[in-house]
Design a protein around this motif. Structure first.
Motif, PDB file in Angstrom:
ATOM      1  N   LEU A 191     -11.142  -1.413   4.007  1.00 41.28           N
ATOM      2  CA  LEU A 191     -12.269  -0.663   4.568  1.00 41.28           C
ATOM      3  C   LEU A 191     -11.942   0.834   4.026  1.00 41.28           C
ATOM      4  CD1 LEU A 191     -13.452  -1.958   7.874  1.00 41.28           C
ATOM      5  CD2 LEU A 191     -14.472  -2.358   5.839  1.00 41.28           C
ATOM      6  N   GLU A 192     -10.695   1.275   4.333  1.00 47.23           N
ATOM      7  CA  GLU A 192     -10.277   2.684   4.079  1.00 47.23           C
ATOM      8  C   GLU A 192      -8.795   2.487   3.724  1.00 47.23           C
ATOM      9  OE1 GLU A 192      -9.722   6.918   6.729  1.00 47.23           O
ATOM     10  OE2 GLU A 192     -10.935   4.836   7.752  1.00 47.23           O
ATOM     11  N   TYR A 193      -8.420   3.533   2.851  1.00 42.45           N
ATOM     12  CA  TYR A 193      -7.171   3.928   2.387  1.00 42.45           C
ATOM     13  C   TYR A 193      -7.187   5.298   2.084  1.00 42.45           C
ATOM     14  CZ  TYR A 193      -3.057   4.682  -0.668  1.00 42.45           C
ATOM     15  OH  TYR A 193      -1.984   4.934  -1.198  1.00 42.45           O
ATOM     16  N   LYS A 194      -5.924   5.801   2.823  1.00 45.13           N
ATOM     17  CA  LYS A 194      -5.402   7.228   2.680  1.00 45.13           C
ATOM     18  C   LYS A 194      -4.129   7.551   2.760  1.00 45.13           C
ATOM     19  CE  LYS A 194      -6.312   8.651   7.427  1.00 45.13           C
ATOM     20  NZ  LYS A 194      -6.849   9.430   8.541  1.00 45.13           N
ATOM     21  N   GLU A 214      -4.739  -4.483  -3.027  1.00 46.56           N
ATOM     22  CA  GLU A 214      -5.562  -5.605  -2.465  1.00 46.56           C
ATOM     23  C   GLU A 214      -6.732  -4.993  -2.031  1.00 46.56           C
ATOM     24  OE1 GLU A 214      -5.535  -8.691   0.990  1.00 46.56           O
ATOM     25  OE2 GLU A 214      -4.052  -8.898  -0.212  1.00 46.56           O
ATOM     26  N   VAL A 215      -8.009  -5.393  -2.350  1.00 46.22           N
ATOM     27  CA  VAL A 215      -9.255  -4.901  -1.705  1.00 46.22           C
ATOM     28  C   VAL A 215      -9.743  -6.123  -0.965  1.00 46.22           C
ATOM     29  CG1 VAL A 215     -11.626  -4.081  -2.283  1.00 46.22           C
ATOM     30  CG2 VAL A 215      -9.648  -3.233  -3.542  1.00 46.22           C
ATOM     31  N   ILE A 235      -6.654   2.677  -6.928  1.00 45.09           N
ATOM     32  CA  ILE A 235      -5.888   3.382  -6.106  1.00 45.09           C
ATOM     33  C   ILE A 235      -4.548   3.440  -6.477  1.00 45.09           C
ATOM     34  CG2 ILE A 235      -5.289   3.216  -3.554  1.00 45.09           C
ATOM     35  CD1 ILE A 235      -7.652   1.473  -2.992  1.00 45.09           C
ATOM     36  N   ASP A 236      -4.133   4.894  -6.290  1.00 45.33           N
ATOM     37  CA  ASP A 236      -2.843   5.239  -6.771  1.00 45.33           C
ATOM     38  C   ASP A 236      -2.078   4.870  -5.380  1.00 45.33           C
ATOM     39  OD1 ASP A 236      -0.308   6.310  -7.760  1.00 45.33           O
ATOM     40  OD2 ASP A 236      -0.950   8.363  -7.021  1.00 45.33           O
ATOM     41  N   ILE A 237      -0.971   3.869  -5.637  1.00 41.74           N
ATOM     42  CA  ILE A 237       0.025   3.529  -4.762  1.00 41.74           C
ATOM     43  C   ILE A 237       1.178   3.790  -4.898  1.00 41.74           C
ATOM     44  CG2 ILE A 237      -1.457   1.781  -3.589  1.00 41.74           C
ATOM     45  CD1 ILE A 237       0.113  -0.321  -5.089  1.00 41.74           C
ATOM     46  N   ASP A 238       2.265   3.898  -4.115  1.00 43.50           N
ATOM     47  CA  ASP A 238       3.655   4.296  -4.384  1.00 43.50           C
ATOM     48  C   ASP A 238       4.460   2.965  -4.475  1.00 43.50           C
ATOM     49  OD1 ASP A 238       6.084   5.424  -4.386  1.00 43.50           O
ATOM     50  OD2 ASP A 238       5.884   6.862  -2.798  1.00 43.50           O
ATOM     51  N   TYR A 276       0.914  -1.402   0.036  1.00 44.13           N
ATOM     52  CA  TYR A 276      -0.003  -0.098  -0.007  1.00 44.13           C
ATOM     53  C   TYR A 276       0.730   1.228   0.073  1.00 44.13           C
ATOM     54  CZ  TYR A 276      -3.051  -3.618   1.502  1.00 44.13           C
ATOM     55  OH  TYR A 276      -3.934  -4.911   1.674  1.00 44.13           O
ATOM     56  N   GLY A 277       2.253   1.227   0.085  1.00 45.05           N
ATOM     57  CA  GLY A 277       2.924   2.372   0.126  1.00 45.05           C
ATOM     58  C   GLY A 277       2.788   3.322   1.334  1.00 45.05           C
ATOM     59  N   ASP A 278       3.065   4.684   0.965  1.00 45.04           N
ATOM     60  CA  ASP A 278       3.363   5.529   2.592  1.00 45.04           C
ATOM     61  C   ASP A 278       2.041   5.734   2.669  1.00 45.04           C
ATOM     62  OD1 ASP A 278       5.265   8.473   2.877  1.00 45.04           O
ATOM     63  OD2 ASP A 278       3.969   7.195   4.374  1.00 45.04           O
ATOM     64  N   ALA A 279       1.128   5.142   3.482  1.00 44.10           N
ATOM     65  CA  ALA A 279      -0.253   5.387   3.636  1.00 44.10           C
ATOM     66  C   ALA A 279      -0.688   4.862   4.937  1.00 44.10           C
ATOM     67  CB  ALA A 279      -0.859   5.031   2.619  1.00 44.10           C
ATOM     68  N   TYR A 280      -2.206   4.942   5.112  1.00 45.42           N
ATOM     69  CA  TYR A 280      -2.939   4.230   6.353  1.00 45.42           C
ATOM     70  C   TYR A 280      -3.824   3.576   5.719  1.00 45.42           C
ATOM     71  CZ  TYR A 280      -6.617   3.923   9.609  1.00 45.42           C
ATOM     72  OH  TYR A 280      -7.739   3.577  10.710  1.00 45.42           O
ATOM     73  N   THR A 281      -3.995   2.279   6.243  1.00 44.40           N
ATOM     74  CA  THR A 281      -4.998   1.288   5.704  1.00 44.40           C
ATOM     75  C   THR A 281      -5.836   0.932   6.991  1.00 44.40           C
ATOM     76  OG1 THR A 281      -3.822  -0.749   5.782  1.00 44.40           O
ATOM     77  CG2 THR A 281      -3.715   0.598   3.696  1.00 44.40           C
TER      78      THR A 281
END
Length: 249
Positions: free
Chosen positions: A226-229, A205-206, A166-169, A23-28
């Motif tokens: 449920l959430e990605y940001k 992955e969803v 979803i744009d991931i790094d 998911y890269g640099d983020a919160y899931t």
């Protein structure tokens, strides 16, 4: 028995981290379901829980209702807080170093047996197959993949639905994989092929369903996004709980 517990602990941490790295640099935020199972004579009921993951270039934090795992790349340390036992355990990221520490306290005979056991554990292979199946899950258009991971302890089969919405790094993802080479049993020795296979999964992955055949037991679980940001992680995400007892690995 101790050897198997050691391997299972490291393996579960490893898979948690690998899934987070996608998911890269983020919160899931994910919803996870685990069927009831019996492992080493202990029966565990089925459970549903939320997993929250924060990822930065230097650290990763994975937390659910029972535990919190923090990985610090600059210190090469993995720390696990057990919320039920109120304990914190830290260990080296390098799996070879862990194995050496374990074998150094054993007799020559036990040390050789342990090394042979770990040699089998390090035989890891991964295969990914893209299917033609597509469907919309939540707000994301997804494609189905089948991933099979074979280890010395058993087979892990996953049905993965991933989206490119979803744009991931990807660059940061590659950096994480490089940093984790020595962490997981069997991963370092087979890293090139593992990365080549996992790259076949396009996007993030969803939803996934996992079936694990290990030590004569079948374990099933599912994970749903449920959430990605994207955003800066709070400092508290990487802090261990206060008042917990530090225990030796």
């Amino acid at each position: 028995m101790i050897k198997r517990r050691l391997f299972i602990l490291l393996l579960l941490i490893s898979f948690t981290v690998l899934s987070a790295f996608s998911y890269g640099d983020a919160y899931t935020k994910q919803k996870k379901h685990v069927d009831g199972m019996t492992v080493m004579g202990r029966t565990q009921p089925s459970r549903d829980f939320i997993v929250e993951t924060w990822i930065t270039p230097d650290r990763v934090s994975v937390e659910d209702g029972n535990s919190k795992t923090v990985i610090e790349f600059d210190k090469n340390i993995i720390s696990v807080a057990d919320h039920n036992e109120k304990t914190i355990m830290s260990m080296p990221m390098n799996f070879s170093e862990i194995a050496d520490q374990q074998s150094s306290d054993m007799s020559k005979e036990d040390s050789e047996e342990f090394k042979n056991f770990m040699g089998k554990m390090m035989q890891v292979s991964v295969s990914v197959t893209k299917t033609n199946e597509k469907k919309k899950i939540g707000q994301w258009n997804c494609t189905k993949y089948i991933q099979i991971m074979n280890t010395g302890m058993g087979e892990f089969k996953s049905e993965i639905w991933a989206t490119e919405d979803i744009d991931i790094d990807r660059e940061l993802y590659a950096k994480y994989i490089s940093a984790m080479k020595g962490t997981m049993p069997g991963m370092n020795e087979n890293m090139r092929e593992i990365i080549k296979e996992t790259k076949k999964i396009k996007g993030m992955e969803v939803y996934s369903e996992q079936t694990t055949e290990m030590m004569g037991q079948t374990m099933r679980s599912s994970t749903e996004l449920l959430e990605y940001k994207k955003g800066r992680a709070p400092a508290s995400a990487f802090e261990m709980p206060k008042g917990y007892k530090r225990v030796e690995f």
